[in-house]
Design a protein around this motif. Structure first.
Motif, PDB file in Angstrom:
ATOM      1  N   THR A   1      94.481  29.003  68.364  1.00 19.07           N
ATOM      2  CA  THR A   1      93.344  29.645  69.021  1.00 19.07           C
ATOM      3  C   THR A   1      92.172  28.669  68.997  1.00 19.07           C
ATOM      4  N   GLU A   2      91.104  29.010  69.661  1.00 21.19           N
ATOM      5  CA  GLU A   2      89.922  28.157  69.654  1.00 21.19           C
ATOM      6  C   GLU A   2      89.355  28.012  68.248  1.00 21.19           C
ATOM      7  N   ALA A   3      89.549  29.016  67.408  1.00 21.17           N
ATOM      8  CA  ALA A   3      89.056  28.943  66.030  1.00 21.17           C
ATOM      9  C   ALA A   3      89.696  27.782  65.271  1.00 21.17           C
ATOM     10  N   ASP A   4      90.907  27.395  65.660  1.00 16.55           N
ATOM     11  CA  ASP A   4      91.578  26.268  65.006  1.00 16.55           C
ATOM     12  C   ASP A   4      90.867  24.949  65.296  1.00 16.55           C
ATOM     13  N   PHE A   5      90.127  24.883  66.385  1.00 12.07           N
ATOM     14  CA  PHE A   5      89.385  23.671  66.729  1.00 12.07           C
ATOM     15  C   PHE A   5      87.946  23.720  66.208  1.00 12.07           C
ATOM     16  N   ALA A   6      87.462  24.904  65.892  1.00 12.83           N
ATOM     17  CA  ALA A   6      86.079  25.073  65.450  1.00 12.83           C
ATOM     18  C   ALA A   6      85.906  24.754  63.970  1.00 12.83           C
TER      19      ALA A   6
END
Length: 101
Positions: free
Chosen positions: A19-24
């Motif tokens: 998910t985008e959280a993995d990049f944040a």
């Protein structure tokens, strides 16, 4: 599905859902890098997709689909090559419009 397809070529694979959280989060990004690098070192092909169950479609800002996710991952992992396969005939410069050929 992926396992049966890759096994025809004597390749192991594993699905990685992100998910985008993995990049944040730097910590999560480092764990994802380590996981993908480890998979490649042992000869497994990572099959990477967005985790649709956890993703919030209205709040996406980093990637909109698996193609843009692939570009983001290739940049993060400093990949030498990115191959995108599609069943679309041709390449669009912009999103196709239903009323135009």
């Amino acid at each position: 599905l992926y396992d049966s397809l890759f096994s025809q070529y004597n390749l192991a694979c594993g699905q990685v859902l992100v998910t985008e959280a993995d990049f944040a989060s730097e910590n999560r990004l480092n764990r994802m890098r380590w996981t993908l690098q480890t998979m490649l070192q042992v000869g497994a092909v990572p099959v990477i997709n967005e985790n649709d169950v956890l993703a919030i479609a209205d709040r996406r800002s980093m990637f909109k689909d698996n193609d843009s996710l692939a570009v983001l991952l290739a940049a993060e992992l400093q990949a030498e090559v990115l191959l995108l396969f599609s069943d679309v005939q041709g390449i669009y410069r912009q999103a196709p419009q239903p009323d135009r050929p």
